[in-house]
Write a protein that holds these residues in place. Structure first.
Motif, short mmCIF file in Angstrom:
data_model
loop_
_atom_site.label_atom_id
_atom_site.label_comp_id
_atom_site.label_asym_id
_atom_site.label_seq_id
_atom_site.Cartn_x
_atom_site.Cartn_y
_atom_site.Cartn_z
N GLU A 1 42.30 -56.33 25.61
CA GLU A 1 41.54 -55.20 25.08
C GLU A 1 40.86 -54.42 26.20
OE1 GLU A 1 39.09 -55.79 21.54
OE2 GLU A 1 39.97 -57.79 21.34
N ILE A 2 40.25 -55.15 27.14
CA ILE A 2 39.57 -54.49 28.27
C ILE A 2 40.58 -53.73 29.12
CG2 ILE A 2 38.17 -54.86 30.33
CD1 ILE A 2 37.18 -57.49 29.01
N GLN A 3 41.70 -54.36 29.41
CA GLN A 3 42.72 -53.72 30.24
C GLN A 3 43.26 -52.46 29.56
OE1 GLN A 3 45.79 -56.35 31.60
NE2 GLN A 3 46.91 -54.76 32.68
N LYS A 4 43.40 -52.51 28.25
CA LYS A 4 43.90 -51.34 27.51
C LYS A 4 42.95 -50.16 27.67
CE LYS A 4 45.30 -49.82 22.89
NZ LYS A 4 45.45 -50.21 21.45
N VAL A 5 41.64 -50.43 27.63
CA VAL A 5 40.65 -49.35 27.78
C VAL A 5 40.78 -48.69 29.16
CG1 VAL A 5 38.20 -48.80 27.90
CG2 VAL A 5 39.03 -50.39 26.16
N PHE A 6 40.92 -49.51 30.20
CA PHE A 6 41.03 -48.95 31.55
C PHE A 6 42.35 -48.20 31.73
CE2 PHE A 6 37.55 -51.89 32.54
CZ PHE A 6 36.74 -51.04 33.28
N ASN A 7 43.40 -48.65 31.08
CA ASN A 7 44.67 -47.92 31.14
C ASN A 7 44.55 -46.55 30.48
OD1 ASN A 7 46.56 -49.51 32.61
ND2 ASN A 7 46.75 -50.92 30.88
N ILE A 8 43.82 -46.50 29.38
CA ILE A 8 43.59 -45.21 28.70
C ILE A 8 42.77 -44.29 29.61
CG2 ILE A 8 42.42 -44.09 26.77
CD1 ILE A 8 43.06 -46.61 25.10
N LEU A 9 41.75 -44.86 30.25
CA LEU A 9 40.91 -44.08 31.15
C LEU A 9 41.73 -43.50 32.29
CD1 LEU A 9 38.13 -43.13 32.20
CD2 LEU A 9 37.90 -45.35 33.33
N ILE A 10 42.58 -44.30 32.89
CA ILE A 10 43.41 -43.83 34.01
C ILE A 10 44.36 -42.74 33.54
CG2 ILE A 10 45.27 -44.51 35.59
CD1 ILE A 10 43.85 -47.24 35.80
N GLU A 11 44.97 -42.95 32.39
CA GLU A 11 45.90 -41.95 31.84
C GLU A 11 45.20 -40.62 31.62
OE1 GLU A 11 49.44 -40.39 30.47
OE2 GLU A 11 49.18 -42.45 31.20
N LYS A 12 43.95 -40.70 31.17
CA LYS A 12 43.20 -39.49 30.81
C LYS A 12 42.56 -38.80 32.02
CE LYS A 12 39.29 -40.07 28.55
NZ LYS A 12 38.14 -39.27 29.05
N GLU A 13 42.10 -39.57 33.01
CA GLU A 13 41.22 -39.01 34.04
C GLU A 13 41.75 -39.07 35.46
OE1 GLU A 13 37.99 -37.68 33.58
OE2 GLU A 13 38.62 -37.61 31.50
N ALA A 14 42.82 -39.80 35.72
CA ALA A 14 43.25 -40.03 37.11
C ALA A 14 43.48 -38.75 37.89
CB ALA A 14 44.52 -40.89 37.13
N LYS A 15 44.04 -37.75 37.25
CA LYS A 15 44.36 -36.50 37.96
C LYS A 15 43.09 -35.81 38.47
CE LYS A 15 46.97 -32.19 37.48
NZ LYS A 15 47.82 -31.36 36.59
N LYS A 16 42.01 -35.89 37.71
CA LYS A 16 40.76 -35.23 38.10
C LYS A 16 40.19 -35.82 39.39
CE LYS A 16 39.31 -34.21 33.35
NZ LYS A 16 38.25 -34.48 32.34
N PHE A 17 40.55 -37.06 39.69
CA PHE A 17 39.96 -37.75 40.84
C PHE A 17 40.99 -38.04 41.93
CE2 PHE A 17 37.32 -38.49 37.17
CZ PHE A 17 36.06 -38.22 37.67
N ASN A 18 42.00 -37.15 41.98
CA ASN A 18 43.04 -37.19 43.02
C ASN A 18 43.75 -38.54 43.08
OD1 ASN A 18 42.37 -34.52 43.96
ND2 ASN A 18 40.59 -35.40 44.98
N LEU A 19 44.01 -39.11 41.91
CA LEU A 19 44.70 -40.39 41.84
C LEU A 19 46.09 -40.25 41.26
CD1 LEU A 19 41.68 -42.52 40.53
CD2 LEU A 19 42.63 -42.52 42.85
#
Length: 500
Positions: free
Chosen positions: A30-48
């Motif tokens: 469950e925790i890993q799923k949340v961080f995967n969603i976060l990365i999918e949603k926000e990674a581009k904004k932080f040059n990732l």
């Protein structure tokens, strides 16, 4: 007595392996799923995220684990956690079954039984991953994830070997503890290898110390490989950036070269002004078109006005480059704000200008620097130190010297951690003295008033010893790179003053 405790620890381990582990694995997903969603949603904004014509790829991914039964049992014993659980719950063989719910709560609250890692392509991506988390605490809270007070602000943390690590203690669903690390792929592989060789090897063998030193040196070589890989990845971005810089410089030259020549009586290289002015425009007035200023007039009336920062005024009055940057930026400011600069509003404008100049320095350093812990606050502290001790090189427009110093700083800190490890562990060589040592080299880099600083050293336990050893190391080297040559020259300069 010890036999009874070991028997209880075995029962806790069996209960963990048969029951608790399954529950923790479910929570980990469950925790890993949340961080995967976060990365999918926000990674581009932080040059990732890397984008090209074929596909997009992320510079960060999530991996996770839950301690296996044997590792958990060892943790109970090695870190005295098992003894604390037994004592806290007053566990006995007789009440063990009745205490299982409480045992589960104790284990679930431990902060590193569940471990997650944000594995980045390179070390340079790690600060961006941390910033992504820091800027999305609300999102994480909505998904029942929070971090203990001060965890975000205290990153990265210093390890005993002097290197840095991103390690955050988190809580899921108000009761499940976990640890989140952020590291590069190279650090991840290196950590696994180092862990495998040393972490659970408590045996003594004569070459163990030298092997560990060799491993530490290999780790530092891997850091240099990280730098090379980052340069390779940046090559395309640098090309596009340089192209934009060239176009901007051309437009700046067309708008201002003849005006500057009329004022100075000779041609001036406007490319020296371009990076700073481009930063100003892109960050504060992005809609501004410099071509609109081709018919504007340059004025230096501001030199008569009262500024908000006397330190800035001191350096500006001794720098034609700063005067020209300010004069051109005034044109930009007047055009965009529809105001005219006067003695009344100049203090407010000059305050903005000083903030913009410092932000430009920070940006230039952080882009060039590979030290994740050379952050904005540290840069600002270094900047203020130079102002205090009257550096001859202009700190307001010397991003190149700051960037070069970041490499000097890194070399000095690595040298200290390698040669004074026991003193650091015993805390007789503390952080204040280490900061003082690299500050001495900062003052050398900017030709500041080194003598005054050295005459008022607050810590002297190891400062001289470190500099003597640095001098010995680089004096005996056959081939030195630019950074090592500077450290060699600076060390001699420092020791001459101290009459060592």
């Amino acid at each position: 007595m010890i036999e009874d405790e070991i028997s209880l620890l075995d029962k806790i381990s069996d209960y963990y392996g048969n029951t608790i582990l399954k529950e923790l694995k479910s929570k980990k997903k469950e925790i890993q799923k949340v961080f995967n969603i976060l990365i999918e949603k926000e990674a581009k904004k932080f040059n990732l995220v890397s984008e090209n014509s074929v596909h997009n790829s992320r510079y960060v991914q999530v991996i996770s684990r839950v301690k296996k039964k044997n590792s958990f049992r060892e943790k109970l014993i090695r870190r005295n956690i098992g003894s604390k659980i037994i004592n806290n719950l007053k566990l006995t063989e007789q009440n063990f079954d009745r205490s299982k719910a409480k045992i589960s709560n104790e284990v679930e609250n431990l902060d590193d039984v569940i471990g997650l890692r944000l594995v980045c392509d390179l070390n340079k991506d790690c600060p961006g991953a941390l910033e992504m988390i820091s800027n999305n605490l609300g999102f994480l809270k909505e998904h029942k994830i929070s971090f203990k007070t001060g965890e975000i602000e205290s990153q990265p943390q210093k390890m005993k070997n002097g290197l840095s690590i991103y390690r955050l203690k988190g809580v899921f669903d108000d009761r499940i503890g976990f640890e989140l690390q952020i590291k590069s792929k190279i650090d991840e592989a290196w950590g696994e290898l180092d862990h495998f060789i040393f972490y659970k090897d408590y045996s003594f063998f004569p070459s163990k110390t030298s092997v560990q030193q060799t491993m530490n040196n290999v780790g530092k070589l891997l850091d240099k490989i990280e730098d090379l890989l980052y340069d390779l990845r940046r090559s395309k971005d640098d090309y596009n950036k340089n192209l934009k810089n060239l176009l901007f410089t051309q437009e700046l030259s067309e708008a201002y070269s003849s005006k500057i020549k009329d004022i100075l009586g000779f041609s001036y290289q406007v490319e020296k002004l371009a990076p700073t002015l481009r930063f100003f425009i892109e960050n504060y007035y992005p809609t501004f078109n410099i071509k609109d200023e081709e018919n504007s007039e340059m004025s230096f009336k501001f030199l008569k006005y009262e500024t908000s920062n006397e330190n800035y005024k001191y350096y500006r009055n001794r720098s034609i480059e700063l005067k020209l940057i300010e004069a051109i930026y005034i044109n930009v400011w007047e055009c965009e704000t529809k105001q005219k600069l006067t003695s009344e509003n100049y203090k407010k404008f000059s305050s903005h200008l000083c903030e913009a100049l410092l932000e430009n320095i920070k940006e230039e350093i952080l882009q060039a620097d590979t030290l994740s812990d050379y952050d904005q606050d540290l840069i600002e502290n270094n900047f203020n130190l130079l102002i205090k001790f009257n550096s001859n090189e202009n700190p307001w427009i010397s991003g190149r010297l700051f960037s070069e110093f970041s490499k000097i700083r890194r070399e000095v800190l690595d040298f200290i951690s390698e040669n004074f490890e026991s003193e650091m562990e015993d805390e007789i060589l503390g952080e204040d003295e280490i900061e003082q040592i690299y500050s001495i080299f900062l003052l050398c880099q900017f030709d500041a008033n080194l003598e005054e600083f050295l005459d008022n050293l607050t810590e002297r336990n190891y400062t001289q010893q470190v500099i003597i050893k640095l001098k010995e190391k680089y004096s005996n080297s056959i081939s030195l790179n630019i950074i090592e040559k500077k450290i060699n020259v600076f060390s001699l300069q420092i020791l001459n003053h101290l009459a060592i």
